[in-house]
Design a protein around this motif. Structure first.
Motif, PDB file in Angstrom:
ATOM      1  N   VAL A   1     -18.612 -28.393  -7.970  1.00  0.00           N
ATOM      2  CA  VAL A   1     -18.612 -26.933  -8.070  1.00  0.00           C
ATOM      3  C   VAL A   1     -19.618 -26.353  -7.075  1.00  0.00           C
ATOM      4  CG1 VAL A   1     -19.057 -24.956  -9.598  1.00  0.00           C
ATOM      5  CG2 VAL A   1     -17.813 -26.945 -10.469  1.00  0.00           C
ATOM      6  N   GLN A   2     -20.778 -26.981  -6.952  1.00  0.00           N
ATOM      7  CA  GLN A   2     -21.814 -26.492  -6.034  1.00  0.00           C
ATOM      8  C   GLN A   2     -21.351 -26.450  -4.582  1.00  0.00           C
ATOM      9  OE1 GLN A   2     -24.913 -29.275  -7.088  1.00  0.00           O
ATOM     10  NE2 GLN A   2     -25.984 -27.761  -8.345  1.00  0.00           N
ATOM     11  N   VAL A   3     -20.523 -27.409  -4.173  1.00  0.00           N
ATOM     12  CA  VAL A   3     -20.057 -27.443  -2.785  1.00  0.00           C
ATOM     13  C   VAL A   3     -18.705 -26.760  -2.609  1.00  0.00           C
ATOM     14  CG1 VAL A   3     -21.405 -29.499  -2.194  1.00  0.00           C
ATOM     15  CG2 VAL A   3     -19.022 -29.747  -2.957  1.00  0.00           C
ATOM     16  N   GLY A   4     -18.234 -26.100  -3.664  1.00  0.00           N
ATOM     17  CA  GLY A   4     -17.007 -25.332  -3.578  1.00  0.00           C
ATOM     18  C   GLY A   4     -15.726 -26.132  -3.622  1.00  0.00           C
ATOM     19  N   MET A   5     -15.775 -27.381  -4.080  1.00  0.00           N
ATOM     20  CA  MET A   5     -14.579 -28.211  -4.134  1.00  0.00           C
ATOM     21  C   MET A   5     -13.862 -28.124  -5.481  1.00  0.00           C
ATOM     22  SD  MET A   5     -13.853 -29.930  -1.290  1.00  0.00           S
ATOM     23  CE  MET A   5     -13.735 -28.283  -0.707  1.00  0.00           C
ATOM     24  N   ALA A   6     -14.395 -27.339  -6.407  1.00  0.00           N
ATOM     25  CA  ALA A   6     -13.763 -27.117  -7.711  1.00  0.00           C
ATOM     26  C   ALA A   6     -14.324 -25.830  -8.289  1.00  0.00           C
ATOM     27  CB  ALA A   6     -14.044 -28.284  -8.654  1.00  0.00           C
ATOM     28  N   ALA A   7     -13.543 -25.227  -9.169  1.00  0.00           N
ATOM     29  CA  ALA A   7     -13.970 -24.025  -9.871  1.00  0.00           C
ATOM     30  C   ALA A   7     -14.249 -24.379 -11.329  1.00  0.00           C
ATOM     31  CB  ALA A   7     -12.877 -22.963  -9.798  1.00  0.00           C
TER      32      ALA A   7
ATOM     33  N   GLU B   1     -22.971 -20.268 -12.536  1.00  0.00           N
ATOM     34  CA  GLU B   1     -23.933 -19.925 -11.478  1.00  0.00           C
ATOM     35  C   GLU B   1     -23.638 -20.712 -10.201  1.00  0.00           C
ATOM     36  OE1 GLU B   1     -27.921 -20.436 -12.944  1.00  0.00           O
ATOM     37  OE2 GLU B   1     -27.582 -19.018 -14.592  1.00  0.00           O
ATOM     38  N   ALA B   2     -23.318 -21.991 -10.341  1.00  0.00           N
ATOM     39  CA  ALA B   2     -23.000 -22.823  -9.172  1.00  0.00           C
ATOM     40  C   ALA B   2     -21.744 -22.305  -8.474  1.00  0.00           C
ATOM     41  CB  ALA B   2     -22.808 -24.273  -9.600  1.00  0.00           C
ATOM     42  N   GLU B   3     -20.751 -21.909  -9.241  1.00  0.00           N
ATOM     43  CA  GLU B   3     -19.520 -21.367  -8.658  1.00  0.00           C
ATOM     44  C   GLU B   3     -19.796 -20.061  -7.914  1.00  0.00           C
ATOM     45  OE1 GLU B   3     -15.348 -21.234 -10.581  1.00  0.00           O
ATOM     46  OE2 GLU B   3     -16.229 -19.243 -10.912  1.00  0.00           O
ATOM     47  N   MET B   4     -20.601 -19.190  -8.507  1.00  0.00           N
ATOM     48  CA  MET B   4     -20.926 -17.910  -7.873  1.00  0.00           C
ATOM     49  C   MET B   4     -21.662 -18.128  -6.538  1.00  0.00           C
ATOM     50  SD  MET B   4     -19.968 -15.322 -10.147  1.00  0.00           S
ATOM     51  CE  MET B   4     -18.577 -15.768  -9.267  1.00  0.00           C
ATOM     52  N   ARG B   5     -22.581 -19.100  -6.501  1.00  0.00           N
ATOM     53  CA  ARG B   5     -23.297 -19.405  -5.255  1.00  0.00           C
ATOM     54  C   ARG B   5     -22.344 -19.949  -4.197  1.00  0.00           C
ATOM     55  NH1 ARG B   5     -27.472 -20.988  -8.748  1.00  0.00           N
ATOM     56  NH2 ARG B   5     -26.822 -23.151  -8.691  1.00  0.00           N
ATOM     57  N   ALA B   6     -21.429 -20.842  -4.599  1.00  0.00           N
ATOM     58  CA  ALA B   6     -20.460 -21.400  -3.648  1.00  0.00           C
ATOM     59  C   ALA B   6     -19.554 -20.294  -3.101  1.00  0.00           C
ATOM     60  CB  ALA B   6     -19.627 -22.493  -4.315  1.00  0.00           C
ATOM     61  N   GLN B   7     -19.159 -19.362  -3.963  1.00  0.00           N
ATOM     62  CA  GLN B   7     -18.331 -18.238  -3.508  1.00  0.00           C
ATOM     63  C   GLN B   7     -19.109 -17.370  -2.523  1.00  0.00           C
ATOM     64  OE1 GLN B   7     -17.071 -16.200  -7.068  1.00  0.00           O
ATOM     65  NE2 GLN B   7     -15.207 -17.420  -7.233  1.00  0.00           N
ATOM     66  N   ALA B   8     -20.354 -17.055  -2.868  1.00  0.00           N
ATOM     67  CA  ALA B   8     -21.180 -16.202  -2.010  1.00  0.00           C
ATOM     68  C   ALA B   8     -21.411 -16.843  -0.641  1.00  0.00           C
ATOM     69  CB  ALA B   8     -22.516 -15.898  -2.688  1.00  0.00           C
ATOM     70  N   MET B   9     -21.530 -18.173  -0.637  1.00  0.00           N
ATOM     71  CA  MET B   9     -21.765 -18.893   0.625  1.00  0.00           C
ATOM     72  C   MET B   9     -20.453 -19.270   1.317  1.00  0.00           C
ATOM     73  SD  MET B   9     -24.956 -21.246  -0.680  1.00  0.00           S
ATOM     74  CE  MET B   9     -25.146 -22.104   0.870  1.00  0.00           C
ATOM     75  N   ARG B  10     -19.317 -18.949   0.680  1.00  0.00           N
ATOM     76  CA  ARG B  10     -17.986 -19.245   1.217  1.00  0.00           C
ATOM     77  C   ARG B  10     -17.804 -20.738   1.500  1.00  0.00           C
ATOM     78  NH1 ARG B  10     -15.299 -14.636   4.317  1.00  0.00           N
ATOM     79  NH2 ARG B  10     -15.830 -12.881   2.999  1.00  0.00           N
TER      80      ARG B  10
END
Length: 152
Positions: free
Chosen positions: A110-116, A132-141
């Motif tokens: 989730v942190q690296v954006g490979m899953a929601a 929180e990890a998902e929101m950070r990954a989204q913000a960092m695209r």
């Protein structure tokens, strides 16, 4: 606790105790959220709890999620299964943490954006941390949140 045994020659041999009951060895990665593991006997499937990765046949994102999981979980690696439950289809759900680490692979994906975060599942995981990890990954695209080619 290890025991002292005698070998066939009578020389002392230190017996190696088995790993804890929740420690298993990775056999292979099947997709972005399912692995095959074995404690010592028959292998069985474990699905990573708390997350929803892209599906394999649907897009290249599914292949990327599988590759990310394979990079984190090499065959033969020892992992600890925690917060375990059963999915409706009978497959075991768990947070999977490499032995010696404190961060579950589930959260790392989730942190690296490979899953929601899977908001639909009754999850035993800490939903707040995953959200929180998902929101950070989204913000960092990162990963799934990266814009498609041709879009800004």
């Amino acid at each position: 606790m290890s025991a002292l045994l005698l070998s066939m020659t009578g020389a002392p041999v230190l017996a190696i105790p088995p790993p804890p009951a929740d420690d298993v060895r990775v056999v292979k990665v099947l997709d972005g959220h399912t692995i095959v593991v074995t404690p010592y006997g028959d292998p069985f499937k474990v699905r990573l709890a708390c997350l929803r990765p892209p599906q394999l046949p649907q897009s290249s994102s599914g292949l990327a999620a599988k590759a990310a999981l394979e990079a984190l979980l090499q065959p033969g690696a020892w992992v600890t299964l925690s917060t375990r439950s059963k999915a409706a289809d009978g497959v075991e759900l768990a947070e999977i943490t490499p032995v010696g680490s404190r961060v579950p692979i589930n959260l790392s994906l989730v942190q690296v954006g490979m899953a929601a975060l899977d908001r639909q599942a009754a999850s035993p995981c800490n939903q707040e941390i995953y959200h929180e990890a998902e929101m950070r990954a989204q913000a960092m695209r990162l990963g799934l949140w990266r814009p498609s080619p041709g879009t800004r």
